[in-house]
Scaffold this motif. Sequence first.
Motif, PDB file in Angstrom:
ATOM      1  N   ARG A 228    -118.012  64.607  19.122  1.00 14.68           N
ATOM      2  CA  ARG A 228    -118.030  65.971  19.797  1.00 14.68           C
ATOM      3  C   ARG A 228    -117.928  65.913  22.046  1.00 14.68           C
ATOM      4  O   ARG A 228    -116.656  66.285  22.413  1.00 14.68           O
TER       5      ARG A 228
ATOM      6  N   ASN B 134    -114.279  75.611  18.057  1.00 18.77           N
ATOM      7  CA  ASN B 134    -115.389  76.009  18.528  1.00 18.77           C
ATOM      8  C   ASN B 134    -115.644  77.147  18.936  1.00 18.77           C
ATOM      9  O   ASN B 134    -116.784  77.084  18.864  1.00 18.77           O
TER      10      ASN B 134
ATOM     11  N   GLU C  93    -118.013  77.877  16.506  1.00 20.40           N
ATOM     12  CA  GLU C  93    -118.773  76.737  16.959  1.00 20.40           C
ATOM     13  C   GLU C  93    -118.519  75.730  15.812  1.00 20.40           C
ATOM     14  O   GLU C  93    -119.236  74.538  15.326  1.00 20.40           O
ATOM     15  N   ARG C  94    -117.592  75.317  15.452  1.00 23.14           N
ATOM     16  CA  ARG C  94    -116.040  74.772  14.173  1.00 23.14           C
ATOM     17  C   ARG C  94    -116.930  74.961  13.149  1.00 23.14           C
ATOM     18  O   ARG C  94    -116.987  74.152  11.962  1.00 23.14           O
TER      19      ARG C  94
END
Lengths: 208, 208
Positions: A100, A165, A169-170
């Motif tokens: 990330r 994201n 937050e993915r």
Amino acid sequence: MDEPKQERAVKTRDGILHAAAEVFDECGFSGASISKIMNRAGVTQGGMYFHFKSKRGLAMAVMASQQDFVDPPKRSEGLQALIDLTFHLARELQRNVLFRASVRLAVEQGEFGVRSDTAYQEWVDHFLKHLRVARELGELLPDVDEAEFAMTLVGAYTGTQLYSNIASERKDLPRRVSLLWRFTLPAVATPEARERLRIHPGKSGLPV
Amino acid sequence: MDEPKQERAVKTRDGILHAAAEVFDECGFSGASISKIMNRAGVTQGGMYFHFKSKRGLAMAVMASQQDFVDPPKRSEGLQALIDLTFHLARELQRNVLFRASVRLAVEQGEFGVRSDTAYQEWVDHFLKHLRVARELGELLPDVDEAEFAMTLVGAYTGTQLYSNIASERKDLPRRVSLLWRFTLPAVATPEARERLRIHPGKSGLPV
């Protein structure tokens, strides 16, 4: 015997890299600081300096680790392998802070005075390998330029994971990757290949 | 008469916003500073404080200007209008520093403690309007979910312009946007619509 010392050094370096990744992932390059990273890693100034001389050096090391996450279990080839890779990367982005951070640094690299599309280009090359196999397997439509599609997919994927994201937050990234394939495959794959290909995360060759 | 004073205030505010955009575009949020922006704009601390109280306030004002760049000359409707809009945005990104900065801030907003997909969502809504017209015009394939395609396109476009920025300072963005359409239209548009649609910047309804 130097072995235990070396082992310890490797462990310390890994610990620093992991702490740096956490801080870069949370704060970006500009928001991060060597002292924040030292605290997170629990190392002294001497320990830090032995491995890394600057925040920039740390960022480069984190970015350089990006291609370590490339390989999903090899259960497929050609287009399916490329599709599986994109789902594999989605899961790595969800659970692997080092990956990330490396992606965030690559996207925001203007921040630390680097300006190079190497990280993007490596993904293009990697995608291209799978597309060349797909071509050999007769999965691609005749008018598809593999290099053009690889470049387009890398750009599209980059934005997809950024938007995911900020939106979730993915958490919704696998679904968005699935949609990306749903909206590009008809331009790329033969009808026969499309019938066979699995573009839903749960249905691909990989465990969810 | 307050008119001249008001006029001057508007001019000063515009000057500050423009200077802030230049600095954010070059340095990102974290790399920017109020004093850098004051110097660039040629205003005093008092002048700055009258209009903006903080760097964060400046960033929000720059971001809020994003939707001002939406409207290209209206020469088309439905899918062609959406395609023309994406080329129009590519050109705005090339030549308009305020738009460039607003997009960079939206992408990197984790940097200044904002976490909201509003900027993305506004583009989704905007794209969706054109897709609904396209549906009415019979341009879309029956199985296309307009909301899903709008979301996918916004994500893909975001990454496309980022990659283009780092690869060529957005010089090749029109070509990349053209490729994005080349690889998505077959999943979205009817064969008849595709025959008609212009997806090359020079051939769209807009001047190059």
